[in-house]
Motif scaffolding. Structure first.
Motif, PDB file in Angstrom:
ATOM      1  N   GLY A  80      26.087   8.325   9.058  1.00  0.00           N
ATOM      2  CA  GLY A  80      24.824   8.648   8.797  1.00  0.00           C
ATOM      3  C   GLY A  80      24.603   9.858   8.034  1.00  0.00           C
ATOM      4  N   HIS A  81      25.113  10.900   8.507  1.00  0.00           N
ATOM      5  CA  HIS A  81      24.966  12.277   7.560  1.00  0.00           C
ATOM      6  C   HIS A  81      26.370  13.057   8.318  1.00  0.00           C
ATOM      7  CE1 HIS A  81      23.050  13.342  11.504  1.00  0.00           C
ATOM      8  NE2 HIS A  81      23.243  14.552  11.410  1.00  0.00           N
ATOM      9  N   THR A  82      26.532  14.019   7.329  1.00  0.00           N
ATOM     10  CA  THR A  82      27.916  14.856   7.535  1.00  0.00           C
ATOM     11  C   THR A  82      27.854  16.301   8.277  1.00  0.00           C
ATOM     12  OG1 THR A  82      27.602  15.791   5.368  1.00  0.00           O
ATOM     13  CG2 THR A  82      28.775  13.546   5.418  1.00  0.00           C
ATOM     14  N   HIS A  83      26.814  16.141   9.108  1.00  0.00           N
ATOM     15  CA  HIS A  83      27.335  17.454  10.257  1.00  0.00           C
ATOM     16  C   HIS A  83      28.464  17.158  11.192  1.00  0.00           C
ATOM     17  CE1 HIS A  83      22.629  18.522  10.220  1.00  0.00           C
ATOM     18  NE2 HIS A  83      23.186  19.262   9.341  1.00  0.00           N
ATOM     19  N   PHE A  84      28.900  18.207  11.705  1.00  0.00           N
ATOM     20  CA  PHE A  84      30.421  18.094  12.094  1.00  0.00           C
ATOM     21  C   PHE A  84      30.242  16.986  13.562  1.00  0.00           C
ATOM     22  CE2 PHE A  84      30.115  20.144  16.264  1.00  0.00           C
ATOM     23  CZ  PHE A  84      29.161  20.844  16.381  1.00  0.00           C
ATOM     24  N   ASP A  85      29.257  16.986  14.014  1.00  0.00           N
ATOM     25  CA  ASP A  85      29.118  16.193  15.429  1.00  0.00           C
ATOM     26  C   ASP A  85      29.103  14.698  15.065  1.00  0.00           C
ATOM     27  OD1 ASP A  85      26.650  17.008  14.395  1.00  0.00           O
ATOM     28  OD2 ASP A  85      25.668  16.380  16.360  1.00  0.00           O
ATOM     29  N   HIS A  86      29.085  14.233  13.591  1.00  0.00           N
ATOM     30  CA  HIS A  86      28.879  12.993  13.065  1.00  0.00           C
ATOM     31  C   HIS A  86      30.249  12.646  12.289  1.00  0.00           C
ATOM     32  CE1 HIS A  86      24.523  12.306  14.063  1.00  0.00           C
ATOM     33  NE2 HIS A  86      24.747  13.633  14.191  1.00  0.00           N
ATOM     34  N   VAL A  87      30.944  13.715  11.905  1.00  0.00           N
ATOM     35  CA  VAL A  87      31.929  13.476  10.611  1.00  0.00           C
ATOM     36  C   VAL A  87      33.181  14.069  11.226  1.00  0.00           C
ATOM     37  CG1 VAL A  87      31.359  15.144   9.098  1.00  0.00           C
ATOM     38  CG2 VAL A  87      32.041  13.011   8.387  1.00  0.00           C
ATOM     39  N   ALA A 146      16.381  10.456   6.980  1.00  0.00           N
ATOM     40  CA  ALA A 146      16.177  11.827   6.946  1.00  0.00           C
ATOM     41  C   ALA A 146      16.577  12.247   8.236  1.00  0.00           C
ATOM     42  CB  ALA A 146      14.664  11.994   7.060  1.00  0.00           C
ATOM     43  N   HIS A 147      16.482  13.728   8.330  1.00  0.00           N
ATOM     44  CA  HIS A 147      17.173  14.631   9.666  1.00  0.00           C
ATOM     45  C   HIS A 147      16.282  15.366  10.093  1.00  0.00           C
ATOM     46  CE1 HIS A 147      19.829  17.054  12.043  1.00  0.00           C
ATOM     47  NE2 HIS A 147      20.606  16.393  11.736  1.00  0.00           N
ATOM     48  N   ALA A 148      15.996  15.338  11.552  1.00  0.00           N
ATOM     49  CA  ALA A 148      14.761  16.106  12.263  1.00  0.00           C
ATOM     50  C   ALA A 148      15.139  17.601  11.931  1.00  0.00           C
ATOM     51  CB  ALA A 148      15.221  15.828  13.737  1.00  0.00           C
TER      52      ALA A 148
HETATM   53 ZN   LIG Z   1      22.469  16.315  12.291  1.00  0.00          ZN
END
Ligand SMILES: [Zn+2]
Length: 290
Positions: A80-87, A146-148
């Motif tokens: 869903g997005h590429t922050h480290f806690d997702h990717v 979108a991201h918070a």
């Molecule tokens: Zn994030």
């Protein structure tokens, strides 16, 4: 109210498990394995859960032994997005399973630098129209997301992962990239995934029904009228709250809530804004059947 007060058992949605079932298993954070008839779809899988000190100061790397143990197979991986806690774990999971990965330009850049074959990388860029892809029994539908703005009113680490000559090892190098809202249809069930507590109003032309909404909690208070806007966009029969857990704690310890999740207020607002869907949580590795 603690997240564990809302725990769903596997049959919480009134379905017994059989060959037609869809099994939704929580991997921690916004990560899920969605399984049907031997097929596995991973969404935002992050199992390494590096400790806080390493995320803040040190070099990040996926825990390869843990990934091999926890995720023996996958048919597709959605990010869903590429922050480290997702990717962080996605390139390693793609390599060990051979599964195609679907996500933003930022994800494709990460996949390339990680040496994944071009044919395994599927760029998804929804605009006014949703993008659809089919993998095995799964129909994937992507909407602009979108991201918070959870870091002092801003999205943390904005921009794309791009132009890197090596796989990023620092948390802040995992830039957000474009955000996708994901919908999965499988075996007649529709599952919506919001991996960050924000959405784009009007990203879909009409309100979308869902049998289950996987809703990120972290940052929800920083998004304007988030519960009401989510339920104006999506009409779920049940809501599974995720990304409320302290993801600096290892996977083998029980999930513990991050501070300031304000769960009672969120549940009350969701309750008030909807036709009383079931609202629950899972423990790590916990599953619910559809
Ligand atoms: Zn994030």
């Amino acid at each position: 109210m603690r997240p564990t007060d809302l725990l769903f058992g596997p049959d919480a949605l009134g379905v017994a498990r059989d060959r037609r079932s869809v099994v939704v298993r929580w991997l921690g954070t916004a990560g899920f394995a969605i399984e049907h008839d031997g097929h596995v779809l991973l969404v935002d899988p992050y199992l390494t859960r590096a400790p806080l000190a390493r995320c803040a100061l040190g070099a990040l790397a996926p825990d390869l032994a843990l990934l091999r143990r926890e995720v023996p197979r996958a048919d597709a991986i959605v990010v869903g997005h590429t922050h480290f806690d997702h990717v962080l774990d996605v390139p390693a999971l793609a390599r060990q399973t051979g599964a195609p990965v679907f996500g933003s330009r930022s994800l494709v850049a990460l996949g390339r630098v990680a040496g994944l074959p071009e044919g395994q990388l599927h760029l998804v860029e929804p605009g006014a129209l949703a993008v659809e892809r089919a993998v095995g029994p799964f129909l994937l539908r992507f909407f602009a997301g979108a991201h918070a703005p959870l870091l002092l009113g801003r999205v943390p680490f904005p921009g794309d992962i791009a132009d890197c000559s090596d796989v990023p090892t620092r948390s802040w190098q995992y830039r957000c990239g474009a955000v996708l809202r994901v919908e999965v249809e499988v075996a007649g069930q529709r599952i919506a995934h919001l991996g960050s507590a924000e959405l784009v109003d009007g990203a879909a032309p009409a309100r979308r029904d869902a049998d289950l909404l996987l809703l990120c909690v972290a940052g929800w208070t920083t998004s304007e009228r988030l519960p009401e806007r989510v339920l104006r966009a999506i009409s779920p029969a049940a809501i599974l709250l995720c990304h409320w857990d302290d993801f600096f704690r290892p996977l083998e310890l029980p999930a513990r809530a991050l501070p300031a999740m304000r769960l009672p207020a969120l549940v009350e607002r969701l309750d008030r804004a909807s036709r009383a869907p079931r609202i629950g949580t899972l423990g790590l590795h916990g599953e619910v059947w559809l």
